[in-house]
Scaffold this active site. Structure first.
Site, PDB file in Angstrom:
ATOM      1  NE  ARG A  43      -2.530   1.138   3.526  1.00 27.83           N
ATOM      2  CZ  ARG A  43      -3.252   0.981   4.647  1.00 27.83           C
ATOM      3  NH1 ARG A  43      -4.531   0.646   4.568  1.00 27.83           N
ATOM      4  NH2 ARG A  43      -2.710   1.141   5.832  1.00 27.83           N
ATOM      5  CE  LYS A  81      -2.125   4.835   7.116  1.00 26.25           C
ATOM      6  NZ  LYS A  81      -3.207   5.547   7.769  1.00 26.25           N
ATOM      7  CD  GLU A  86     -11.925   6.085   5.521  1.00 26.42           C
ATOM      8  OE1 GLU A  86     -11.334   5.068   5.873  1.00 26.42           O
ATOM      9  OE2 GLU A  86     -11.456   6.892   4.689  1.00 26.42           O
TER      10      GLU A  86
END
Ligand code: PXG
Length: 289
Positions: free
Chosen positions: A50, A149, A182
């Protein structure tokens, strides 16, 4: 504490980066939050993958290979004699001038901090969380895609501030269409009529590694998992609800916007998945030593 910066180790008070680093100036960079349990790094490959994908999406070329990054991370844990740790892996655009142009930053910087983890109070897990929806919406995917991220967490920090002002520890975020996405640092699931539901990545979420691990655990228990778009109403009428994240692990939610979820205590499926998740963290992962 020994901190890794660009191939060298520094004592905590000597671990410094330039004020011209674009990570500081613009939040230009990517990161991962990773945990180790009992001498094993949980889902290390998934986190590294990721990280490199986030970097790729922002056209940042990490100057070392994924294998070298893994080695650097494991060495950092070894040098700090840690078995149960929280690891912050950061890649910044590096040092440039005061302009936005990333081409002025010739070398990205890599920072690895391995610290002990501060656990949430046990009562949150036993009683479950009370969360609220905040006005701050999650970034749209066409801006900084939440799947990245990135070091720019201001969107989620504003949401967290709104939650803290209202006296809660975690907050529910919606996208601009009003769909549930989220929480500020966790993914969300609910259970209804035997189905476990979580939002799909395209609504604008970070595709959590804990989320994916929990989906697999649920499927092992023959629980049907559905990724679908839903609204707050679906949460209000859910039988169970929980959040997943590296820091929080799996944590029950018992109240949302003052609506009691289920019978107001952590549900049985939630408790089973918490159990399975603990077992997984204790028995799998990349050995540190
Ligand atoms: N959504 C967001 C927006 C996150 O920041 C998650 C979901 C869960 O993803 P993982 O891959 O961790 O299951 C995150 C991750 C902290 C902290 O210190 C927050 C995260 C991870 C580690 C530490 O609050 N958020």
């Amino acid at each position: 504490m020994e901190i890794y910066i660009d191939g060298q180790y520094y004592a905590q008070n000597k671990a410094k980066i330039s004020v011209f680093d674009h990570g500081l100036l613009y939040g230009d960079g990517v990161f991962e939050g990773i945990r180790s349990y009992n001498g094993r790094v949980f889902k290390l490959n998934e986190h590294l993958e990721r990280l490199y994908e986030s970097a790729h999406a922002i056209l940042l070329t990490i100057p070392i290979s994924i294998t070298e990054m893994e080695q650097a991370l494991l060495t950092t844990l070894q040098r700090n004699h840690l078995r149960d740790a929280y690891i912050r892996l950061i890649v910044t655009r590096g040092v440039g001038d005061l302009g936005l142009d990333p081409d002025k930053c010739p070398t990205p910087s890599i920072i690895i901090i391995a610290d002990t983890i501060v656990l949430y109070p046990a009562e949150y897990y036993e009683k479950g969380l009370d969360i609220i929806t905040v006005p701050a919406r999650r970034n749209i995917s066409e801006a900084v895609n939440p799947r990245i991220k990135s070091l720019n967490y201001l969107n989620n920090i504003l949401a967290k501030i709104e939650g803290k002002q209202a006296g809660v520890v975690e907050v529910l975020m919606l996208n601009v269409d009003g769909h549930v996405v989220e929480c500020s640092g966790d993914n969300i699931f609910y259970l209804k009529k035997g189905e476990l539901v979580t939002p799909p990545t395209h609504v604008g979420i970070l595709e959590g590694i804990t989320r994916n691990a929990v989906i697999n655990l649920a499927e092992k228990r023959q629980i049907k998992v559905v990724e679908k778009v839903f609204t707050r109403h679906d949460l209000y009428i859910a039988e169970e609800c929980f959040l997943t994240g590296t820091a929080a692990e799996v944590i029950p939610v018992v109240k949302i916007d003052n609506r009691v979820i289920g019978n107001g205590t952590p549900g049985t499926v939630t408790k089973d998945l918490i159990h399975d998740f603990h077992q997984l963290t204790q028995t799998t992962g990349t050995q540190i030593y």
